[in-house]
Motif scaffolding. Structure first.
Motif, PDB file in Angstrom:
ATOM      1  N   UNK A  26       0.779  -1.243   0.088  1.00 28.69           N
ATOM      2  CA  UNK A  26       0.015   0.050   0.037  1.00 28.69           C
ATOM      3  C   UNK A  26       0.893   1.244   0.109  1.00 28.69           C
ATOM      4  N   UNK A  27       1.912   1.337   0.772  1.00 33.11           N
ATOM      5  CA  UNK A  27       2.868   2.397   0.977  1.00 33.11           C
ATOM      6  C   UNK A  27       3.603   2.771  -0.475  1.00 33.11           C
ATOM      7  N   UNK A  28       4.129   1.578  -1.297  1.00 35.41           N
ATOM      8  CA  UNK A  28       4.795   1.670  -2.192  1.00 35.41           C
ATOM      9  C   UNK A  28       3.813   2.155  -3.356  1.00 35.41           C
ATOM     10  N   UNK A  29       2.459   1.555  -3.602  1.00 36.83           N
ATOM     11  CA  UNK A  29       1.526   1.866  -4.506  1.00 36.83           C
ATOM     12  C   UNK A  29       0.928   3.520  -4.352  1.00 36.83           C
ATOM     13  N   UNK A  30       0.800   3.802  -3.249  1.00 38.03           N
ATOM     14  CA  UNK A  30       0.708   5.271  -2.786  1.00 38.03           C
ATOM     15  C   UNK A  30       1.822   6.265  -3.293  1.00 38.03           C
ATOM     16  N   UNK A  31       3.087   5.785  -3.195  1.00 41.94           N
ATOM     17  CA  UNK A  31       4.276   6.549  -3.590  1.00 41.94           C
ATOM     18  C   UNK A  31       4.312   6.610  -5.218  1.00 41.94           C
ATOM     19  N   UNK A  32       4.137   5.523  -5.656  1.00 40.50           N
ATOM     20  CA  UNK A  32       4.124   5.500  -7.048  1.00 40.50           C
ATOM     21  C   UNK A  32       3.034   6.375  -7.716  1.00 40.50           C
ATOM     22  N   UNK A  33       1.993   6.456  -7.107  1.00 35.82           N
ATOM     23  CA  UNK A  33       0.767   7.274  -7.558  1.00 35.82           C
ATOM     24  C   UNK A  33       0.866   8.925  -7.037  1.00 35.82           C
ATOM     25  N   UNK A  34       2.190   9.037  -6.385  1.00 46.12           N
ATOM     26  CA  UNK A  34       2.138  10.656  -5.893  1.00 46.12           C
ATOM     27  C   UNK A  34       3.035  11.206  -6.838  1.00 46.12           C
ATOM     28  N   UNK A  35       3.421  12.736  -6.500  1.00 42.65           N
ATOM     29  CA  UNK A  35       4.257  13.129  -7.206  1.00 42.65           C
ATOM     30  C   UNK A  35       5.796  12.863  -7.323  1.00 42.65           C
ATOM     31  N   UNK A  36       6.269  11.926  -6.337  1.00 41.11           N
ATOM     32  CA  UNK A  36       7.377  11.555  -6.212  1.00 41.11           C
ATOM     33  C   UNK A  36       7.518  10.011  -7.216  1.00 41.11           C
ATOM     34  N   UNK A  37       6.257   9.761  -8.000  1.00 36.64           N
ATOM     35  CA  UNK A  37       6.351   8.296  -8.639  1.00 36.64           C
ATOM     36  C   UNK A  37       7.220   8.462  -9.589  1.00 36.64           C
ATOM     37  N   UNK A  38       7.670   9.649 -10.045  1.00 34.89           N
ATOM     38  CA  UNK A  38       8.566   9.839 -11.228  1.00 34.89           C
ATOM     39  C   UNK A  38      10.010   9.084 -10.703  1.00 34.89           C
ATOM     40  N   UNK A  39      10.414   9.085  -9.632  1.00 34.82           N
ATOM     41  CA  UNK A  39      11.527   8.449  -9.061  1.00 34.82           C
ATOM     42  C   UNK A  39      11.538   6.888  -9.404  1.00 34.82           C
ATOM     43  N   UNK A  40      10.535   6.254  -9.664  1.00 38.14           N
ATOM     44  CA  UNK A  40      10.387   4.840 -10.004  1.00 38.14           C
ATOM     45  C   UNK A  40      10.542   4.512 -11.589  1.00 38.14           C
ATOM     46  N   UNK A  41      10.079   5.418 -12.446  1.00 35.48           N
ATOM     47  CA  UNK A  41       9.844   5.331 -13.831  1.00 35.48           C
ATOM     48  C   UNK A  41      11.012   4.599 -14.482  1.00 35.48           C
ATOM     49  N   UNK A  42      12.210   5.061 -14.191  1.00 40.81           N
ATOM     50  CA  UNK A  42      13.491   4.310 -14.866  1.00 40.81           C
ATOM     51  C   UNK A  42      13.663   2.928 -14.297  1.00 40.81           C
ATOM     52  N   UNK A  43      13.306   2.744 -13.380  1.00 40.13           N
ATOM     53  CA  UNK A  43      13.237   1.353 -12.661  1.00 40.13           C
ATOM     54  C   UNK A  43      12.414   0.272 -13.028  1.00 40.13           C
ATOM     55  N   UNK A  44      11.472   0.716 -13.903  1.00 40.20           N
ATOM     56  CA  UNK A  44      10.436  -0.226 -14.606  1.00 40.20           C
ATOM     57  C   UNK A  44      11.035  -0.901 -15.602  1.00 40.20           C
ATOM     58  N   UNK A  45      12.037  -0.471 -16.453  1.00 39.06           N
ATOM     59  CA  UNK A  45      12.768  -1.084 -17.291  1.00 39.06           C
ATOM     60  C   UNK A  45      14.075  -2.011 -16.634  1.00 39.06           C
ATOM     61  N   UNK A  46      14.726  -1.085 -15.929  1.00 37.10           N
ATOM     62  CA  UNK A  46      16.034  -1.830 -15.137  1.00 37.10           C
ATOM     63  C   UNK A  46      15.549  -3.084 -14.124  1.00 37.10           C
ATOM     64  N   UNK A  47      14.353  -3.172 -13.721  1.00 40.73           N
ATOM     65  CA  UNK A  47      14.180  -4.133 -12.888  1.00 40.73           C
ATOM     66  C   UNK A  47      14.036  -5.587 -13.573  1.00 40.73           C
ATOM     67  N   UNK A  48      13.946  -5.391 -14.814  1.00 40.30           N
ATOM     68  CA  UNK A  48      13.744  -6.697 -15.582  1.00 40.30           C
ATOM     69  C   UNK A  48      15.109  -7.641 -15.531  1.00 40.30           C
ATOM     70  N   UNK A  49      14.859  -9.042 -15.302  1.00 37.04           N
ATOM     71  CA  UNK A  49      15.925  -9.939 -15.145  1.00 37.04           C
ATOM     72  C   UNK A  49      16.953  -9.806 -16.291  1.00 37.04           C
ATOM     73  N   UNK A  50      16.534  -9.602 -17.537  1.00 38.20           N
ATOM     74  CA  UNK A  50      17.411  -9.509 -18.732  1.00 38.20           C
ATOM     75  C   UNK A  50      18.261  -8.427 -18.742  1.00 38.20           C
ATOM     76  N   UNK A  51      17.736  -7.058 -18.269  1.00 38.21           N
ATOM     77  CA  UNK A  51      18.627  -5.848 -18.168  1.00 38.21           C
ATOM     78  C   UNK A  51      19.619  -6.517 -17.164  1.00 38.21           C
TER      79      UNK A  51
END
Length: 201
Positions: A26-51
């Motif tokens: 719940x805390x992370x989902x709230x963070x992702x939907x807040x103004x600070x959510x942009x911090x997570x955006x690059x990680x969506x690609x990098x978190x992938x196993x193949x990356x």
């Protein structure tokens, strides 16, 4: 030991861990939907196993360029062993048969454990050796920890990975690094002589 306890508690659906995971999600989902959510955006690609695997190969090539020839093969071999161990432990702990094979989850989470192992390598092999002020090294280490936490947050948002699993991934990656680094320190010179290669250790 903590990793094994966490795995057991997850396997048997500990109510305490379920509560922790629910609050964390719940805390992370709230963070992702807040103004600070942009911090997570690059990680969506990098978190992938193949990356993570691709960057592990790049890191190993970097070690080779620095003349750590044994370290190059050690990094690749240990990363491959880590992947096998993650799968083996997950199957051992979370596999069961219910009118067909069922794997409840991966524990540790493969990409997060691989990222942890890679970041520990960078910290010990590169940052510790750089001729920098102590506060600079501490800052760089803090940035890497923050980076891994952002990857973990992206895994929660995108893959619904539990907080407990991510904690286990960090613990497993740290244990594996310490163990494999100890083997490298003891055996590197022997491997160098056995395979007939030169370079730094």
């Amino acid at each position: 030991m903590i990793f094994i306890i966490l795995s057991g508690m997850l396997r048997f659906n500990s109510s305490l861990l379920n509560l922790l995971d629910a609050v964390g999600a719940i805390a992370i989902q709230t963070l992702a939907n807040s103004k600070l959510g942009f911090l997570i955006v690059p990680a969506y690609l990098l978190k992938n196993f193949w990356m993570a695997w691709l960057l592990t190969i790049v890191w190993a090539a970097f070690l080779r360029a620095l003349d750590f020839k044994v370290g190059f093969w050690w990094s690749l071999a240990c990363s491959s062993i880590l992947i096998i161990m993650c799968w083996a432990w997950s199957i051992l702990t979370f596999f069961y048969w219910d009118e067909g094979p069922v794997l409840l989850q991966m524990m540790p989470a493969l990409s997060n454990a691989l990222w942890a192992f890679l970041l520990f390598q960078i910290q010990q092999v590169l940052i510790v050796r750089l001729p920098l002020a102590h506060w600079v090294k501490t800052t760089l280490a803090g940035i890497m920890i923050f980076f891994w936490l952002i990857l973990a947050a992206a895994s929660i948002v995108d893959y619904d990975v539990s907080v407990t699993t991510l904690i286990g991934s960090a613990l497993f990656g740290y244990w594996f690094f310490r163990t494999s680094a100890g083997v490298y320190c003891r055996q590197a010179k022997h491997w160098q002589q056995f395979f007939g290669v030169d370079g730094k250790i």
